[in-house]
Design a protein around this motif. Structure first.
Motif: not given
Length: 240
Positions: A48, A78, A81-82, A85-87, A89, A159, A161
């Motif tokens: 990312y 964690e 994570r904020p 991107p949403p979801n 992994e 990403e 997917r």
């Protein structure tokens, strides 16, 4: 019916241009030592470059590549994570921030790093977007060139997917670990995509459970051909 293609580096074209990129993401999640499945591992294909960890007080904990117990890995994940991107992994080994390193030689419009990361000149990215290709995010790199007229190369954030279909995964392969998520299997000789899992809003993505595989839609492939961009081979995959 939608069509999907597995993209790989055209090594003949790469050899003709002669350029080499030796670079990596300097910040990443550590590997993991899992107390449940007993594996020590990290994944590839999860990067990312748009995620900036420079403001995290714990930034230094993402510099050194090393395995950690799952509890410590989970704590660091964690923290990130904020910003993700949403979801997302975010498995062990996920890289963040710009690609840093050296670039030598000449390059075509599309550049591969390690056969997995995709770099584009800014004008190439803009031309693909003008052709209607969806979901392309180009991120700045920090590459050192020896020549003065060096191109500006952007890294595409591709990403994970979608998934490989269970039918192409050997039945003797154990299910993913309930703790660390590791699903240890080799890339199938004849990959099949799980059609129901594939994104409908992107023309370029990675396979979620085998992220070293870069997949594109027919729209992306046709745009590359219309623009006469070299550097990619395309192999159509069955989706069901």
């Amino acid at each position: 019916m939608r069509r999907f293609f597995w993209m790989e580096e055209d090594r003949v074209v790469a050899a003709r241009h002669g350029g080499v990129v030796d670079a990596w993401h300097k910040l990443s999640l550590p590997g993991v030592r899992c107390h449940t499945c007993g594996a020590t591992w990290s994944d590839v294909g999860y990067e990312y470059p748009s995620i900036d960890l420079s403001q995290l007080p714990e930034r230094h904990e993402f510099v050194k590549a090393r395995p950690e117990p799952f509890s410590e890995f989970a704590r660091l994940r964690e923290l990130v994570r904020p910003l993700a991107p949403p979801n997302a992994e975010l498995p062990p080994g996920t890289g963040f921030g710009p690609l840093v390193g050296r670039a030598t030689g000449d390059f075509g419009p599309i550049v591969w790093v390690g056969g997995e990361k995709l770099l584009l000149r800014r004008d190439v990215l803009e031309r693909l977007q003008s052709e209607g290709v969806r979901g392309l995010l180009g991120c700045p790199t920090q590459l050192r060139f020896r020549k003065k007229d060096a191109p500006e190369l952007l890294e595409l954030q591709v990403e994970p997917r979608g998934r490989l279909h269970p039918d192409c995964i050997p039945p003797e392969v154990p299910p993913p670990c309930a703790t660390c998520g590791r699903h240890g299997f080799r890339r199938p000789d004849e990959p099949i995509l799980d059609a129901a899992s594939l994104p409908t809003d992107l023309d370029l993505f990675r396979v979620g459970n085998y992220a070293s595989m870069v997949i594109c839609t027919e729209r992306f492939m046709e745009a590359v051909h219309r623009l006469h961009l070299d550097g990619i081979t395309f192999q159509e995959l069955l989706a069901r």
